[in-house]
Design an enzyme around this catalytic site. Structure first.
Site, PDB file in Angstrom:
ATOM      1  N   ARG A 108      -6.733  10.347 -24.210  1.00 10.20           N
ATOM      2  CA  ARG A 108      -7.176  11.651 -24.670  1.00 10.20           C
ATOM      3  C   ARG A 108      -5.494  12.009 -24.803  1.00 10.20           C
ATOM      4  O   ARG A 108      -5.023  11.654 -24.043  1.00 10.20           O
ATOM      5  CB  ARG A 108      -7.377  11.816 -23.725  1.00 10.20           C
ATOM      6  CG  ARG A 108      -9.420  12.284 -23.827  1.00 10.20           C
ATOM      7  CD  ARG A 108     -10.025  13.132 -22.676  1.00 10.20           C
ATOM      8  NE  ARG A 108      -9.396  12.593 -20.927  1.00 10.20           N
ATOM      9  CZ  ARG A 108      -8.307  13.102 -20.381  1.00 10.20           C
ATOM     10  NH1 ARG A 108      -8.096  13.941 -20.759  1.00 10.20           N
ATOM     11  NH2 ARG A 108      -8.406  12.773 -18.885  1.00 10.20           N
ATOM     12  N   TYR A 136     -10.292   7.559 -30.994  1.00  9.06           N
ATOM     13  CA  TYR A 136     -10.603   6.934 -29.670  1.00  9.06           C
ATOM     14  C   TYR A 136     -11.531   8.136 -28.545  1.00  9.06           C
ATOM     15  O   TYR A 136     -10.690   8.905 -28.487  1.00  9.06           O
ATOM     16  CB  TYR A 136      -8.938   6.505 -28.501  1.00  9.06           C
ATOM     17  CG  TYR A 136      -9.011   6.156 -27.210  1.00  9.06           C
ATOM     18  CD1 TYR A 136      -9.617   4.394 -26.976  1.00  9.06           C
ATOM     19  CD2 TYR A 136      -9.650   6.702 -26.224  1.00  9.06           C
ATOM     20  CE1 TYR A 136      -9.703   3.899 -25.967  1.00  9.06           C
ATOM     21  CE2 TYR A 136      -9.447   6.380 -24.691  1.00  9.06           C
ATOM     22  CZ  TYR A 136      -9.288   5.162 -24.933  1.00  9.06           C
ATOM     23  OH  TYR A 136      -9.876   3.593 -23.732  1.00  9.06           O
ATOM     24  N   GLY A 137     -12.816   7.626 -27.543  1.00 11.44           N
ATOM     25  CA  GLY A 137     -12.887   8.046 -25.688  1.00 11.44           C
ATOM     26  C   GLY A 137     -13.121   9.215 -26.319  1.00 11.44           C
ATOM     27  O   GLY A 137     -13.578   9.498 -27.811  1.00 11.44           O
ATOM     28  N   LYS A 162     -16.658  14.447 -23.350  1.00  9.83           N
ATOM     29  CA  LYS A 162     -15.890  15.629 -23.084  1.00  9.83           C
ATOM     30  C   LYS A 162     -15.971  17.099 -23.531  1.00  9.83           C
ATOM     31  O   LYS A 162     -15.816  18.246 -23.440  1.00  9.83           O
ATOM     32  CB  LYS A 162     -14.414  15.241 -22.482  1.00  9.83           C
ATOM     33  CG  LYS A 162     -14.052  13.778 -21.869  1.00  9.83           C
ATOM     34  CD  LYS A 162     -14.825  13.837 -20.146  1.00  9.83           C
ATOM     35  CE  LYS A 162     -15.173  12.889 -19.137  1.00  9.83           C
ATOM     36  NZ  LYS A 162     -13.636  11.945 -18.988  1.00  9.83           N
ATOM     37  N   HIS A 198     -17.113  17.295 -14.052  1.00 13.28           N
ATOM     38  CA  HIS A 198     -16.460  16.145 -14.137  1.00 13.28           C
ATOM     39  C   HIS A 198     -16.672  14.939 -12.651  1.00 13.28           C
ATOM     40  O   HIS A 198     -15.542  14.858 -11.916  1.00 13.28           O
ATOM     41  CB  HIS A 198     -14.995  16.487 -14.543  1.00 13.28           C
ATOM     42  CG  HIS A 198     -14.014  14.456 -14.860  1.00 13.28           C
ATOM     43  ND1 HIS A 198     -13.269  14.456 -14.234  1.00 13.28           N
ATOM     44  CD2 HIS A 198     -14.989  14.155 -15.874  1.00 13.28           C
ATOM     45  CE1 HIS A 198     -13.056  13.631 -15.069  1.00 13.28           C
ATOM     46  NE2 HIS A 198     -13.972  12.906 -15.796  1.00 13.28           N
ATOM     47  N   SER A 254      -9.465  11.728 -14.183  1.00 10.98           N
ATOM     48  CA  SER A 254      -9.044  10.510 -14.573  1.00 10.98           C
ATOM     49  C   SER A 254      -8.823   9.447 -14.234  1.00 10.98           C
ATOM     50  O   SER A 254      -7.497   9.321 -13.843  1.00 10.98           O
ATOM     51  CB  SER A 254      -8.839  11.266 -16.485  1.00 10.98           C
ATOM     52  OG  SER A 254      -9.405  11.944 -17.132  1.00 10.98           O
ATOM     53  N   CYS A 313      -9.587   7.847 -10.856  1.00  7.27           N
ATOM     54  CA  CYS A 313      -9.175   8.112  -9.976  1.00  7.27           C
ATOM     55  C   CYS A 313     -10.122   7.844  -9.217  1.00  7.27           C
ATOM     56  O   CYS A 313     -10.691   8.109  -8.344  1.00  7.27           O
ATOM     57  CB  CYS A 313      -8.729   9.184  -9.964  1.00  7.27           C
ATOM     58  SG  CYS A 313      -7.400   9.931 -10.490  1.00  7.27           S
ATOM     59  N   ASP A 324     -19.476  10.172 -14.618  1.00  6.41           N
ATOM     60  CA  ASP A 324     -18.287  10.937 -15.461  1.00  6.41           C
ATOM     61  C   ASP A 324     -19.077  11.855 -15.086  1.00  6.41           C
ATOM     62  O   ASP A 324     -17.861  12.841 -15.130  1.00  6.41           O
ATOM     63  CB  ASP A 324     -17.864  10.391 -16.330  1.00  6.41           C
ATOM     64  CG  ASP A 324     -16.677  10.420 -17.342  1.00  6.41           C
ATOM     65  OD1 ASP A 324     -15.779  10.383 -16.068  1.00  6.41           O
ATOM     66  OD2 ASP A 324     -16.765  11.001 -18.256  1.00  6.41           O
ATOM     67  N   ARG A 339     -11.291  -0.034 -22.185  1.00  3.52           N
ATOM     68  CA  ARG A 339     -12.599   0.457 -21.668  1.00  3.52           C
ATOM     69  C   ARG A 339     -13.682  -0.173 -21.693  1.00  3.52           C
ATOM     70  O   ARG A 339     -13.071  -0.878 -23.322  1.00  3.52           O
ATOM     71  CB  ARG A 339     -12.712   2.234 -21.893  1.00  3.52           C
ATOM     72  CG  ARG A 339     -12.071   3.154 -21.296  1.00  3.52           C
ATOM     73  CD  ARG A 339     -12.186   3.976 -20.815  1.00  3.52           C
ATOM     74  NE  ARG A 339     -11.208   5.114 -20.290  1.00  3.52           N
ATOM     75  CZ  ARG A 339     -11.331   5.941 -19.566  1.00  3.52           C
ATOM     76  NH1 ARG A 339     -12.311   5.835 -18.650  1.00  3.52           N
ATOM     77  NH2 ARG A 339     -10.534   6.373 -18.341  1.00  3.52           N
ATOM     78  N   GLY A 395     -15.589  -0.842  -1.413  1.00  2.43           N
ATOM     79  CA  GLY A 395     -16.756  -0.384  -0.600  1.00  2.43           C
ATOM     80  C   GLY A 395     -16.419  -0.094   0.166  1.00  2.43           C
ATOM     81  O   GLY A 395     -17.316   0.428   0.653  1.00  2.43           O
TER      82      GLY A 395
HETATM   83  P1  GTP Z   1     -12.287   7.824 -15.619  1.00  2.34           P
HETATM   84  O1  GTP Z   1     -13.518   6.792 -16.266  1.00  2.34           O
HETATM   85  O2  GTP Z   1     -11.035   8.132 -16.548  1.00  2.34           O
HETATM   86  O3  GTP Z   1     -13.022   9.402 -15.246  1.00  2.34           O
HETATM   87  O4  GTP Z   1     -12.009   7.313 -14.350  1.00  2.34           O
HETATM   88  P2  GTP Z   1     -13.055   7.088 -13.108  1.00  2.34           P
HETATM   89  O5  GTP Z   1     -12.509   8.139 -12.309  1.00  2.34           O
HETATM   90  O6  GTP Z   1     -14.177   6.458 -12.902  1.00  2.34           O
HETATM   91  O7  GTP Z   1     -11.986   6.037 -12.423  1.00  2.34           O
HETATM   92  P3  GTP Z   1     -12.058   4.359 -12.040  1.00  2.34           P
HETATM   93  O8  GTP Z   1     -13.592   4.303 -10.681  1.00  2.34           O
HETATM   94  O9  GTP Z   1     -12.422   3.441 -13.353  1.00  2.34           O
HETATM   95  O10 GTP Z   1     -11.428   3.959 -11.668  1.00  2.34           O
HETATM   96  C1  GTP Z   1      -9.625   4.112 -12.300  1.00  2.34           C
HETATM   97  C2  GTP Z   1      -9.124   3.230 -11.238  1.00  2.34           C
HETATM   98  O11 GTP Z   1      -8.814   2.921 -10.135  1.00  2.34           O
HETATM   99  C3  GTP Z   1      -9.655   1.674 -11.621  1.00  2.34           C
HETATM  100  O12 GTP Z   1      -7.904   0.392 -11.751  1.00  2.34           O
HETATM  101  C4  GTP Z   1     -10.068   1.358 -10.330  1.00  2.34           C
HETATM  102  O13 GTP Z   1     -10.137  -0.491  -9.879  1.00  2.34           O
HETATM  103  C5  GTP Z   1      -8.971   2.192  -9.589  1.00  2.34           C
HETATM  104  N1  GTP Z   1      -9.614   2.133  -8.193  1.00  2.34           N
HETATM  105  C6  GTP Z   1     -10.823   2.659  -7.940  1.00  2.34           C
HETATM  106  N2  GTP Z   1     -11.755   3.134  -6.834  1.00  2.34           N
HETATM  107  C7  GTP Z   1     -10.025   3.259  -5.889  1.00  2.34           C
HETATM  108  C8  GTP Z   1      -9.988   2.839  -4.792  1.00  2.34           C
HETATM  109  O14 GTP Z   1     -10.660   3.958  -3.940  1.00  2.34           O
HETATM  110  N3  GTP Z   1      -8.818   2.488  -4.464  1.00  2.34           N
HETATM  111  C9  GTP Z   1      -8.019   1.888  -4.997  1.00  2.34           C
HETATM  112  N4  GTP Z   1      -6.732   1.518  -4.553  1.00  2.34           N
HETATM  113  N5  GTP Z   1      -8.549   1.618  -6.431  1.00  2.34           N
HETATM  114  C10 GTP Z   1      -9.298   2.140  -6.549  1.00  2.34           C
HETATM  115  C1  SPV Z   2     -11.470  10.545 -19.406  1.00  4.52           C
HETATM  116  O1  SPV Z   2     -10.515  10.288 -19.151  1.00  4.52           O
HETATM  117  O2  SPV Z   2     -12.306  11.207 -17.367  1.00  4.52           O
HETATM  118  C2  SPV Z   2     -12.669   9.282 -19.498  1.00  4.52           C
HETATM  119  C3  SPV Z   2     -12.708   9.018 -20.442  1.00  4.52           C
HETATM  120  O3  SPV Z   2     -13.406   9.970 -18.902  1.00  4.52           O
HETATM  121  S1  SPV Z   2     -12.712   9.853 -21.706  1.00  4.52           S
HETATM  122  O4  SPV Z   2     -14.267   9.216 -22.700  1.00  4.52           O
HETATM  123  O5  SPV Z   2     -11.329   8.850 -23.030  1.00  4.52           O
HETATM  124  O6  SPV Z   2     -12.307  10.769 -21.932  1.00  4.52           O
HETATM  125 MN    MN Z   3     -14.108  10.826 -16.603  1.00  8.38          MN
END
Ligand code: GTP
Ligand code: SPV
Ligand code: MN
Length: 587
Positions: A69, A197-198, A206, A226, A248, A250, A275, A366, A491
């Site tokens: 983004r 992109y996305g 979004k 979000h 994002s 996180c 999301d 992604r 987990g």
């Molecule tokens: P968006 O799709 O961008 O909104 O991201 P999201 O909030 O869904 O994040 P996602 O679950 O894809 O995690 C993003 C990154 O953080 C990945 O590389 C994960 O492996 C890492 N991650 C997720 N949960 C944890 C956690 O509990 N601990 C750690 N250390 N890393 C984590």
């Molecule tokens: C984010 O960035 O929070 C996403 C990916 O979930 S995007 O669709 O590119 O916004």
């Molecule tokens: Mn997101």
């Protein structure tokens, strides 16, 4: 074609501006999808992956300048600049239209213009909303087909007289200097140019479901957030629902698909969404949540059978991968996946992998996959009324300051804690990674109006719903002096969810601090977990010195929104300041 005259007129207007060779109305069918895939395989914008290991899976490589983004090129165009707020880039609607329309002129010559009617939210839900995206990108169509409910049924919903959000999109020349993501909330209109992109291009996500929807939600009395949504089943079979907002990249997708550790027998997590959540006060005084999306556009790096087994089981068939690496036998690969990098790996730009060029998969690479393929997909995910929330969790990625978990003292303190969220920036947006910034409610890039008004809107739910969820704050990302994560995460986050649910049922203990209730180390179920006592103590510790500095920063941030900031937030600052002073005096 359509019987809706307003829609027909808008599509005609777009076609005469953009001058496509052909106009294609998407019906969302398998046949249509197969033809689009054929087109993209033929022109090289998709590569077929190994059909034995990854049936109906494809790799798309973005233009290297178009992989995330672009917040600095994203605008909210409102008549009054203050309605967009300091949290958004602003342009007047007249200037915004003029700028993008000049880029749109003739931009689809030689291309097909696809018209995608879509529905955000389950069929038959009173909370679902329609949109129509016009695009010249078959990749966008294929992704929208997974992420939203597109085609004939969505069009019927619009033709039945329901309102719809209009979204115009052209990839243009993918020139970063000619790239704009424009929102006109007063017109329920999106205009996106120059990115494929996305979040820049899949306009239902979004742009519509957060920026435009948050604007609508404010005037209509609901919330567009979000957030992931999950169900937690306890050993007795009771399911409680929780929504969680993290910025994002996180951890939303990971938490939404969590598999509890074996030692926590009988607990199970059900995935409703990963999301976006739309929250409505229900007739029973609770907040009810739907997931407007139908698929996952998730971060690949870090995903493995160890960190997220449900996600790995979701992938691998009918999946579009974007900017991952490719093994010599045409399988997708990324950093953190189960297998080590094989000999002959091809990086996300199609070059032989060389660590000197950076990671093999782009950090924001992604997968796009239908939620129905997820083994933990909740049986309630398509419930028209949504699911009732017991708790709302906010969080950020903070190597210091924020404890593993704390509970807000009441609704307004919860709104304060959410408005005060800070997080280290990630690769999900173009720009520097790892910079701490305020990201209220994980909505910094997505709130379609002035944050001060948004916080007031959040606060107003204190009287809009009588059985509000409790609010919590979590941080999975605390680091020790060596820079290693202190909490195992993934987990094991179930242990924190369990404490949260026990707090909702009045069963677990906690220690009252100025920033809220933190667990005593003994309040977290560590059965089967190897963690040093000192580490656990540090994770839940509250440090008045650190928080005194933090509060100064929070207050300064609120002040940038001037007099529009709701009084309740400033009252929280004052209360916490006073309690911190008492703590320091007592120390
Ligand atoms: P968006 O799709 O961008 O909104 O991201 P999201 O909030 O869904 O994040 P996602 O679950 O894809 O995690 C993003 C990154 O953080 C990945 O590389 C994960 O492996 C890492 N991650 C997720 N949960 C944890 C956690 O509990 N601990 C750690 N250390 N890393 C984590
Ligand atoms: C984010 O960035 O929070 C996403 C990916 O979930 S995007 O669709 O590119 O916004
Ligand atoms: Mn997101």
């Amino acid at each position: 074609m359509t019987s809706n005259l307003e829609l027909a007129a808008w599509v005609n207007e777009a076609a005469s501006l953009m001058q496509p060779n052909a106009v294609h109305w998407c019906d969302g069918s398998d046949t249509e999808n197969a033809q689009l895939i054929e087109t993209m395989l033929a022109d090289g914008s998709l590569l077929a992956l190994n059909p034995k290991t990854h049936p109906d899976c494809y790799l798309h490589r973005s233009n290297p300048s178009d992989v995330a983004r672009v917040e600095h090129l994203t605008f909210v165009c409102t008549s009054d600049k203050d309605d967009a707020g300091p949290n958004n880039n602003w342009m007047s609607p007249a200037d915004g239209h003029q700028l993008v329309n000049s880029l749109y002129a003739g931009c689809m010559r030689g291309r097909t213009m696809y018209v995608i009617p879509y529905l955000m939210g389950p069929y038959g839900s009173p909370y679902s909303r329609a949109g129509v995206e016009i695009t010249d990108s078959p990749y966008v169509v294929a992704n929208m087909r997974i992420m939203a409910r597109i085609g004939t049924r969505a069009l019927a919903h619009i033709e039945a007289g329901n309102s719809f959000v209009r979204g115009l999109h052209s990839i243009g020349e993918l020139d970063p200097e000619r790239r704009y993501i424009m929102h006109f909330p007063e017109e329920l209109l999106i205009k996106s140019f120059g990115s494929g992109y996305g979040g820049n291009a899949l306009l239902g996500k979004k742009c519509h479901a957060l920026r435009i929807a948050s604007w609508q939600a404010r005037t209509e009395g609901w919330l567009a957030e979000h957030m992931l949504i999950l169900g937690i089943e306890d050993p007795k079979g009771n399911v409680s629902y929780v929504a969680a907002a993290f910025p994002s990249a996180c951890g939303k997708t990971n938490l939404a698909m969590l598999v509890p550790p074996l030692a926590l027998k009988g607990w199970k997590v059900w995935t409703v969404g990963d999301d976006i959540a739309w929250l409505h006060p229900g007739p029973d005084g609770r907040l009810w949540a739907i997931n407007p999306e139908a698929g996952f556009f998730g971060v690949a790096p870090g995903t493995s059978t160890k960190t997220n087994p449900n996600c790995m089981a979701t992938l691998g068939r009918h999946t579009i991968y974007t900017n991952v690496a490719l093994t010599p036998d045409n399988q997708p690969w990324w950093e953190g996946i189960d297998a080590p990098a094989p000999e002959g790996l091809i990086d996300w730009q199609g070059r032989p992998y060389d660590p000197a060029n950076g990671p093999a998969a782009h950090p924001n690479s992604r997968f796009t996959v239908s939620a129905t393929q997820c083994p933990s997909y909740s049986p309630q995910a398509n419930a028209p009324e949504g699911v009732p929330l017991s708790a709302i969790i906010f969080g950020g990625r903070r190597s210091t300051v924020a404890p593993l978990v704390y509970e807000a003292l009441d609704w307004d303190h919860g709104v304060f804690s959410a408005a005060a969220v800070a997080s280290e920036t990630t690769a999900a947006a173009v720009g520097q990674v790892g910079q701490v910034r305020r990201d209220p409610m994980a909505m910094k890039p997505f709130c379609g109006y002035n944050f001060a008004d948004y916080w007031a809107h959040w606060s107003s739910f204190g009287t809009k719903a009588s059985k509000l969820p409790k609010i919590f704050h979590v941080n999975w990302f605390r680091k020790d002096a060596q820079g290693s994560f202190m909490w195992p995460g993934y987990g094991d986050n179930m242990r924190v969810l369990k404490w949260i649910l026990e707090r909702c049922n009045g069963a677990a203990g906690a220690v009252r601090t100025p920033i809220g209730n933190v667990p005593h180390p003994d309040d977290i179920d560590t059965t089967g977990l190897v963690i040093e006592r000192a580490v656990l103590e540090a994770l839940v510790a509250f440090d008045p010195e650190v928080w005194t500095r933090e509060l100064v920063d929070i207050a300064a941030y609120f002040a940038t929104f001037g007099s529009r900031v709701p009084t309740v937030l400033n009252q929280q600052v004052t209360r916490i300041e006073r309690e911190l002073a008492d703590k320091r005096a007592a120390a």
